[in-house]
Design an enzyme around this catalytic site. Sequence first.
Site, PDB file in Angstrom:
ATOM      1  N   HIS A 163       8.459   7.240   8.620  1.00  0.00           N
ATOM      2  CA  HIS A 163       9.323   7.257   7.362  1.00  0.00           C
ATOM      3  C   HIS A 163      10.491   7.656   7.467  1.00  0.00           C
ATOM      4  CE1 HIS A 163       6.095   6.701   4.224  1.00  0.00           C
ATOM      5  NE2 HIS A 163       5.187   6.782   5.402  1.00  0.00           N
ATOM      6  N   ASN A 165       9.250   4.281   3.842  1.00  0.00           N
ATOM      7  CA  ASN A 165       8.847   3.984   5.188  1.00  0.00           C
ATOM      8  C   ASN A 165      10.223   2.970   5.683  1.00  0.00           C
ATOM      9  OD1 ASN A 165       5.986   3.133   3.818  1.00  0.00           O
ATOM     10  ND2 ASN A 165       5.848   3.293   6.072  1.00  0.00           N
ATOM     11  N   ARG A 205       0.623  -1.239   0.078  1.00  0.00           N
ATOM     12  CA  ARG A 205       0.086  -0.090   0.071  1.00  0.00           C
ATOM     13  C   ARG A 205       0.783   1.325   0.063  1.00  0.00           C
ATOM     14  NH1 ARG A 205      -0.702   4.492   2.543  1.00  0.00           N
ATOM     15  NH2 ARG A 205       0.068   3.499   4.473  1.00  0.00           N
ATOM     16  N   CYS A 211       4.917   9.702   0.311  1.00  0.00           N
ATOM     17  CA  CYS A 211       3.542  10.250   0.639  1.00  0.00           C
ATOM     18  C   CYS A 211       3.011  11.360  -0.533  1.00  0.00           C
ATOM     19  CB  CYS A 211       3.484  11.145   1.729  1.00  0.00           C
ATOM     20  SG  CYS A 211       1.896  11.854   2.207  1.00  0.00           S
TER      21      CYS A 211
HETATM   22 ZN    ZN Z   1       3.167   5.990   5.447  1.00  0.00          ZN
END
Ligand code: ZN
Length: 281
Positions: free
Chosen positions: A207, A247, A13, A238
């Site tokens: 992150h 991440n 994701r 993002c």
């Molecule tokens: Zn994130």
Amino acid sequence: MKRKIIITEVGPRDGFQNEKQILDTEIKAALINQSIDAGFKSIEFGYFTDPDRIPALADTEAVYQLINKPADVELKALVEDMEGLRRAIAAGVKNVKISVSASNTYNLLKFQMTNDETIESIRDRVELARKNNINLSCAVSTSFGCPYEGKMSIATIDGIVKKLIDMGIGEIFISDTAGMGNPREVKEVFSYFISKYPETIFSAHFHNTRGMGMANVYAAVEAGVTRFDSSFGGLGGCPYVEGAKGNVSSEDVIYMMEEMGYGTGVNLDKAIEVARYLEKV
Ligand code: ZN
């Protein structure tokens, strides 16, 4: 007895939503199935959101169809709104995650609503999830800072956290979406919430924008956090934060936890193989 740490693989994701190249559904499913084989007990496999806004994740239903579903693995999808939750329910998904931003400016950008309006809109989703026996968690994004508003106070985060707990949400992610947190703040914030709301699970999402990712993981584990998001190969970013980096990498988190004597249940060599396959595709 090793303290158990649960790592959620969020690459499918958080990672894929930021990649320019869109992977085939079959390849995404293969990466997820390999992650399950490696021992991950929690995987964020997709995002039920507007497919025009995030085309890379438009195939979330199809991905879910193709992946293995062992009973002991939590397969979780992010959902944008009521429409997203209805799609998740129709697809048979059992675990969903929603989000609201600590920063109002960021929340307006992402959801076109103030964060108070988003919190109100969460109520309906919580109710619908409960009716359908769906496990729902919520992330408070930009908790450690927002590129538009700067640092967030604990009082600001707590105002949101309290409302989410009052709605009956049992797991809350304190997320460093922009990668602006430092280990001292991380320890302070998680210690505060874990001691104030002992019934709630507080999970961490970091992150690596400013290279603080692993130091923040360490600070959080010291504060008592047992659930972490991470991404294969350190993928991620993002769409609303210019220059936001990936991440923390799953391989690094597994290695650090195991070396420090915690149990992740994930086979590091196999996790590295997943990252290598990802690199190839
Ligand atoms: Zn994130």
